[in-house]
Design a protein around this motif. Structure first.
Motif, PDB file in Angstrom:
ATOM      1  N   ARG A  54       0.813  -1.218   0.000  1.00 18.70           N
ATOM      2  CA  ARG A  54       0.000   0.000   0.000  1.00 18.70           C
ATOM      3  C   ARG A  54       0.847   1.269   0.000  1.00 18.70           C
ATOM      4  O   ARG A  54       0.504   2.255  -0.639  1.00 18.70           O
ATOM      5  CB  ARG A  54      -0.927  -0.014   1.200  1.00 18.70           C
ATOM      6  N   ALA A  55       1.940   1.233   0.713  1.00 19.69           N
ATOM      7  CA  ALA A  55       2.784   2.443   0.796  1.00 19.69           C
ATOM      8  C   ALA A  55       3.286   2.849  -0.590  1.00 19.69           C
ATOM      9  O   ALA A  55       3.470   4.026  -0.870  1.00 19.69           O
ATOM     10  CB  ALA A  55       3.952   2.191   1.728  1.00 19.69           C
ATOM     11  N   GLU A  56       3.471   1.849  -1.481  1.00 18.95           N
ATOM     12  CA  GLU A  56       3.971   2.159  -2.825  1.00 18.95           C
ATOM     13  C   GLU A  56       2.885   2.636  -3.772  1.00 18.95           C
ATOM     14  O   GLU A  56       3.058   3.580  -4.510  1.00 18.95           O
ATOM     15  CB  GLU A  56       4.623   0.920  -3.446  1.00 18.95           C
ATOM     16  N   HIS A  57       1.725   1.921  -3.766  1.00 18.52           N
ATOM     17  CA  HIS A  57       0.713   2.271  -4.779  1.00 18.52           C
ATOM     18  C   HIS A  57      -0.497   3.022  -4.225  1.00 18.52           C
ATOM     19  O   HIS A  57      -1.322   3.511  -4.995  1.00 18.52           O
ATOM     20  CB  HIS A  57       0.276   1.035  -5.583  1.00 18.52           C
ATOM     21  N   GLY A  58      -0.648   3.078  -2.925  1.00 18.42           N
ATOM     22  CA  GLY A  58      -1.748   3.843  -2.340  1.00 18.42           C
ATOM     23  C   GLY A  58      -3.128   3.198  -2.447  1.00 18.42           C
ATOM     24  O   GLY A  58      -4.145   3.835  -2.218  1.00 18.42           O
ATOM     25  N   ILE A  59      -3.161   1.896  -2.800  1.00 16.86           N
ATOM     26  CA  ILE A  59      -4.464   1.221  -2.927  1.00 16.86           C
ATOM     27  C   ILE A  59      -4.760   0.448  -1.651  1.00 16.86           C
ATOM     28  O   ILE A  59      -3.928  -0.316  -1.172  1.00 16.86           O
ATOM     29  CB  ILE A  59      -4.468   0.246  -4.129  1.00 16.86           C
ATOM     30  N   ARG A  60      -5.951   0.673  -1.122  1.00 18.34           N
ATOM     31  CA  ARG A  60      -6.380  -0.055   0.081  1.00 18.34           C
ATOM     32  C   ARG A  60      -7.528  -0.974  -0.323  1.00 18.34           C
ATOM     33  O   ARG A  60      -8.551  -0.523  -0.841  1.00 18.34           O
ATOM     34  CB  ARG A  60      -6.844   0.943   1.142  1.00 18.34           C
ATOM     35  N   CYS A  61      -7.346  -2.259  -0.095  1.00 11.23           N
ATOM     36  CA  CYS A  61      -8.294  -3.269  -0.592  1.00 11.23           C
ATOM     37  C   CYS A  61      -9.104  -3.859   0.549  1.00 11.23           C
ATOM     38  O   CYS A  61      -8.552  -4.229   1.585  1.00 11.23           O
ATOM     39  CB  CYS A  61      -7.461  -4.360  -1.287  1.00 11.23           C
ATOM     40  N   GLY A  62     -10.418  -3.955   0.353  1.00 13.39           N
ATOM     41  CA  GLY A  62     -11.301  -4.561   1.350  1.00 13.39           C
ATOM     42  C   GLY A  62     -12.138  -5.655   0.708  1.00 13.39           C
ATOM     43  O   GLY A  62     -12.425  -5.613  -0.491  1.00 13.39           O
ATOM     44  N   VAL A  63     -12.538  -6.625   1.518  1.00 13.27           N
ATOM     45  CA  VAL A  63     -13.279  -7.760   0.967  1.00 13.27           C
ATOM     46  C   VAL A  63     -14.666  -7.814   1.603  1.00 13.27           C
ATOM     47  O   VAL A  63     -14.821  -7.493   2.778  1.00 13.27           O
ATOM     48  CB  VAL A  63     -12.453  -9.058   1.177  1.00 13.27           C
ATOM     49  N   GLU A  64     -15.673  -8.147   0.803  1.00 16.73           N
ATOM     50  CA  GLU A  64     -17.036  -8.214   1.339  1.00 16.73           C
ATOM     51  C   GLU A  64     -17.642  -9.578   1.108  1.00 16.73           C
ATOM     52  O   GLU A  64     -17.556 -10.111   0.001  1.00 16.73           O
ATOM     53  CB  GLU A  64     -17.919  -7.169   0.631  1.00 16.73           C
TER      54      GLU A  64
END
Ligand code: GLU
Length: 322
Positions: A54-64
């Motif tokens: 995340r620190a590199e690409h800034g994407i935060r992923c969540g699962v539902e």
């Protein structure tokens, strides 16, 4: 794209004490299935690998956890989820506007990302229900799956081919995958259907909580269905995987696939694919049903919607497609 749901937000609250502003954050959500299926842990595995960098690409992923394939495709279509796991048959029908998607029309913006594990159409019956082949389901108490699940859609296709309607069963229930084992072992129903990878927690639960048989789904009607449709194939559930089921079972199956929409930016999809493919060894170790994944097959099998440009870019760079 609904920016309210998927905006790349600069997190003002994250201004660091040093005075530097944190990198842009992009939030993505993956729609999966019931928690005892394979979609949910597979989605969790994808997010885990994405979030690590995340620190590199800034994407935060969540699962539902969701109702399954058809729900996920519709949520991606509405822009409520960025990604979803979906059966290959429902990916095909959504993109083409056929079968259950005929009324809504084709989802032209649907994009394939990669394929995952095989999903045999799995029928489990109580050992005392007198069910030894798929044809024996007629007249029995059957859980046909919740609306929105892949198995419910596929069951309806199979029922139509068999010339069955819901009234051919003495009791019909629509429980979600996570509730059906208990209902069967409490003797409220005789049989359950689940299009799912193996081994899965759900089938483990069903086969350990009471005495069961895994049922062969193999007759002329099924063979003809498979013959006519690219997204179906005959499949085997290996014997010995579940308690009380020592023999191989023959059925038909589909593939689990990972999908998104053309509204999701190329860079986001690229980073998600990269996180999984550059750490495939770890990804495969995160659930036993994922252990057999092969990168070349993941880049092509069961993908009937066009590849998302972000996935295509990664696959080209990795030499997985020409
Ligand atoms: N194939 C099922 C569906 O599309 C979900 C299976 C799983 O959750 O692993 O609804």
């Amino acid at each position: 794209m609904k920016t309210a749901v998927f905006g790349a937000v600069t997190a003002v609250g994250l201004v660091l004490s040093t005075g530097s502003v944190a990198a842009q954050q992009t939030f993505i959500s993956i729609g999966t299935g019931g928690v005892t299926g394979v979609y949910y842990p597979a989605g969790g595995a994808i997010c885990r690998l994405v979030n690590r960098d995340r620190a590199e690409h800034g994407i935060r992923c969540g699962v539902e956890s969701t109702g399954g394939s058809i729900f996920n495709i519709n949520a991606v279509r509405e822009g409520e989820l960025e990604f979803g796991v979906a059966q290959s048959d429902w990916q095909f029908h959504a993109f083409n506007g056929s079968s259950r998607f005929e009324e809504q029309g084709p989802f032209e913006g649907l994009r394939a990302v990669f394929s995952l594990h095989p999903e045999p159409f799995t029928v489990v019956a109580r050992a005392d229900a007198g069910i030894s082949s798929f044809d024996d389901l007629s007249g029995k108490r059957v859980n046909v799956g919740n609306p929105g699940s892949g198995q419910r859609g596929t069951m309806e296709v199979v029922m139509e081919a068999m010339g069955w309607t819901m009234s051919d069963f003495s009791v019909v229930s629509e429980l979600p995958a996570g509730e059906q084992a208990t209902a069967m072992c409490d003797n409220n129903i005789d049989a359950i259907v689940y299009t799912v990878g193996h081994p899965s927690g759900a089938i483990q639960e069903a086969t350990t909580a009471c005495d069961t048989v895994l049922v062969n789904v193999d007759n002329d009607t099924i063979r003809a269905l498979v013959e006519d449709r690219d997204y179906y194939r005959m499949a085997t559930i290996p014997g010995g995987m579940y308690r009380g089921n020592a023999d191989d079972v023959t059925t038909f199956g589909v593939g689990a696939t990972f999908v998104t929409s053309d509204d999701v930016p190329e860079e986001v999809v690229y980073q998600v694919v990269k996180a999984v493919f550059e750490n495939l060894e770890q990804f495969r170790a995160l659930h036993p049903a994922l252990a057999i994944l092969v990168p070349e097959e993941m880049a092509s099998d069961g993908l009937s919607a066009p590849l998302h440009p972000g996935a295509e870019r990664f696959f080209r760079e990795a030499g997985l497609i020409d």
